[in-house]
Design a protein around this motif. Structure first.
Motif, mmCIF file in Angstrom:
data_model
loop_
_atom_site.group_PDB
_atom_site.id
_atom_site.type_symbol
_atom_site.label_atom_id
_atom_site.label_comp_id
_atom_site.label_asym_id
_atom_site.label_seq_id
_atom_site.Cartn_x
_atom_site.Cartn_y
_atom_site.Cartn_z
ATOM 1 N N UNK A 27 -11.575 -81.154 49.766
ATOM 2 C CA UNK A 27 -12.982 -81.457 49.876
ATOM 3 C C UNK A 27 -13.247 -81.959 51.173
ATOM 4 N N UNK A 28 -12.699 -82.880 51.399
ATOM 5 C CA UNK A 28 -12.940 -83.684 52.916
ATOM 6 C C UNK A 28 -11.431 -83.603 53.480
ATOM 7 N N UNK A 35 -10.880 -88.579 56.755
ATOM 8 C CA UNK A 35 -10.234 -89.073 55.356
ATOM 9 C C UNK A 35 -10.182 -87.903 54.440
ATOM 10 N N UNK A 36 -9.433 -88.035 53.660
ATOM 11 C CA UNK A 36 -9.188 -86.869 52.434
ATOM 12 C C UNK A 36 -9.697 -87.063 51.246
ATOM 13 N N UNK A 37 -10.410 -86.295 50.737
ATOM 14 C CA UNK A 37 -10.811 -86.268 49.264
ATOM 15 C C UNK A 37 -10.642 -84.916 48.543
ATOM 16 N N UNK A 38 -10.480 -84.804 47.268
ATOM 17 C CA UNK A 38 -10.047 -83.313 46.641
ATOM 18 C C UNK A 38 -11.365 -83.294 45.594
ATOM 19 N N UNK A 39 -11.720 -81.967 45.118
ATOM 20 C CA UNK A 39 -12.437 -81.700 44.186
ATOM 21 C C UNK A 39 -11.571 -81.232 42.916
ATOM 22 N N UNK A 40 -11.885 -81.742 41.836
ATOM 23 C CA UNK A 40 -11.095 -81.485 40.772
ATOM 24 C C UNK A 40 -12.186 -80.781 39.505
#
Length: 225
Positions: A27-28, A35-40
């Motif tokens: 995601x990011x 920073x890092x984020x993911x979409x599940x």
């Protein structure tokens, strides 16, 4: 000793026929956002998971209605191999209630079907007969399986589906209904059952999903070295 018995959650992983596909994507990113984020995106019954009674029973408990301690099990491994595709598992291959040690609340059934994960053959797993389910109910134990579940799964082709009537396979979810109706646990899509001791602790804690019918879990076996 600890062992992870869970399927990795990843994009495109196998799911029960008709269930939502699983995607896990960035995601990011650190490069663009710092920073890092993911979409599940996933169904509640993807991969290794536990069923709540609400899964098949309209008035059943939701996953967050059940005490968290209910998902720490005293498990007994039952090796059923070898089994034929879509074999009906009879009661006599399961322990008699009188043969179970005090405290056992989950039978982990090793069918050998974990080796077919990712192929159409995984759908052709063995399933519990009504009499086998009744033996579990009499003993007050739930089941953990290295398959999609305790009931037959629709086959991959129309021709195979047509042949299911000739095998007298049950329709619907009778094994789910009977076990969940007694609030007995069902843990599905386990892996890495080879080499486990006959007795161990199994931890399969669900996410706290409000009102949900099940949840993915990180299933972990623990036993003394």
């Amino acid at each position: 000793m600890f062992r992870d018995l869970s399927r990795p959650t990843e994009t495109g992983m196998p799911t029960y026929p008709g269930d939502p596909d699983v995607t896990l994507a960035p995601d990011a990113t650190r490069e663009a956002d710092g920073y890092a984020t993911s979409e599940l995106r996933t169904g509640t019954h993807a991969g290794t998971h536990v069923d709540a009674p609400r899964h098949t029973l309209p008035e059943g408990e939701a996953i967050d209605d059940q005490p968290v301690g209910r998902f720490a099990f005293d498990a007994r491994l039952v090796d059923l191999r070898p089994l034929q595709p879509r074999a009906a598992i009879p009661p006599e291959v399961l322990p008699e209630p009188s043969d179970l040690d005090p405290g056992v609340d989950l039978l982990v059934l090793r069918t050998g079907w974990a080796s077919h994960w990712g192929s159409d053959r995984y759908r052709d797993h063995p399933y519990l007969t009504a009499a086998a389910v009744e033996r579990c109910r009499a003993a007050g134990v739930g089941v953990g399986l290295d398959t999609f579940g305790p009931d037959p799964t629709p086959a991959a082709s129309g021709a195979a589906d047509a042949r299911s009537s000739e095998r007298n396979e049950p329709d619907g979810t009778p094994a789910h209904d009977a076990l969940l109706g007694d609030s007995l646990p069902i843990v599905e899509n386990l892996r890495a059952l080879d080499g486990l001791p006959s007795r161990f602790r199994l931890y399969a804690f669900p996410l706290r999903l409000r009102g949900a019918d099940g949840s993915p879990v990180r299933a972990v076996a623990e036993w003394a070295d």
